[in-house]
Design an enzyme around this catalytic site. Structure first.
Site, PDB file in Angstrom:
ATOM      1  N   TYR A  27       0.832  -1.200   0.000  1.00 61.49           N
ATOM      2  CA  TYR A  27       0.000   0.000   0.000  1.00 61.49           C
ATOM      3  C   TYR A  27       0.869   1.253   0.000  1.00 61.49           C
ATOM      4  CZ  TYR A  27      -3.357   3.483   1.704  1.00 61.49           C
ATOM      5  OH  TYR A  27      -4.124   4.615   1.855  1.00 61.49           O
ATOM      6  N   GLU A  49     -11.708   5.831   4.987  1.00 60.77           N
ATOM      7  CA  GLU A  49     -11.081   6.641   6.037  1.00 60.77           C
ATOM      8  C   GLU A  49     -12.051   6.831   7.200  1.00 60.77           C
ATOM      9  OE1 GLU A  49      -8.049   7.313   6.284  1.00 60.77           O
ATOM     10  OE2 GLU A  49      -7.278   7.142   4.238  1.00 60.77           O
ATOM     11  N   TRP A  57      -5.418   1.311  10.340  1.00 64.10           N
ATOM     12  CA  TRP A  57      -5.668   1.295   8.900  1.00 64.10           C
ATOM     13  C   TRP A  57      -5.495  -0.118   8.350  1.00 64.10           C
ATOM     14  CZ3 TRP A  57      -8.230   3.356   5.267  1.00 64.10           C
ATOM     15  CH2 TRP A  57      -7.904   3.135   3.925  1.00 64.10           C
TER      16      TRP A  57
END
Length: 200
Positions: A27, A49, A57
């Site tokens: 990522y 988000e 995350w």
């Protein structure tokens, strides 16, 4: 220097958070900080988000395909048509984060955005991108802010338009993820989109 870049298995320096797992490395190298355009693509990032708020995350990243499947690929027009039955389905879906408030916000936001003209979300979000000229380049993770005047203004404008779960911190995470700012550390190979890491 404490909080600075660390050496990845391929020998290149990376932001330290990108080295904790293979998921993060892919990522970090191929997505984070690279420009994202298109209303549906930005809607997906905005939703993810918001779901990340209060969580790691990595938790979201590892459920990303589950989210995409559950939310019709985050196509705004499709999610805007979701019914109460769809909401019940989502609340029972172990492939996503089953948070009622966040699910309700996602569906409500899609309904708001479905009434916008094509490209309007893209324009609104990108209008808050700061001028990179003169912007301090972070050398350590401590140099990276959690909130900026631009993210505060973006959150305010999104809320003014009727969107939910879009506070200044979430807005700044969106700006980082979608390339409105480049918060890769100064020595990181991914700064400026130049990473040579593994693809996802």
């Amino acid at each position: 220097m404490s909080g600075g870049t660390m050496t990845a298995p391929d020998g290149g320096p990376r932001c330290p958070w990108g080295l904790s797992t293979e998921d993060y490395l892919a990522y970090h190298d191929t997505e984070w900080g690279r420009p994202v355009h298109g209303d549906d693509a930005l809607f997906e990032r905005l939703c993810l988000e918001a779901f990340q708020s209060g969580l790691s995350w990595l938790t979201i990243l590892r459920r990303r395909e589950g989210f995409r499947s559950a939310f019709a690929g985050f196509k705004i027009s499709a999610v805007a048509e979701f019914t109460d039955a769809d909401q019940d389905r989502l609340l029972a879906d172990a492939g996503i984060i089953r948070n009622r408030a966040k699910i309700e916000a996602t569906l409500a936001n899609a309904k708001v955005l479905a009434g916008w003209r094509d490209g309007e979300l893209d324009e609104l979000i990108w209008s808050h991108a700061p001028d990179p000229v003169g912007r301090p380049v972070p050398h350590t993770v401590q140099d990276v802010p959690a909130v900026t005047p631009e993210s505060t203004a973006l959150a305010k404008d999104l809320k003014k338009c009727g969107l939910r779960f879009v506070g200044p911190t979430t807005a700044y995470a969106l700006m980082q993820a979608c390339g409105l700012v480049d918060d890769h550390l100064a020595d990181c190979v991914a700064r400026g989109g130049g990473a040579s890491g593994s693809a996802s």
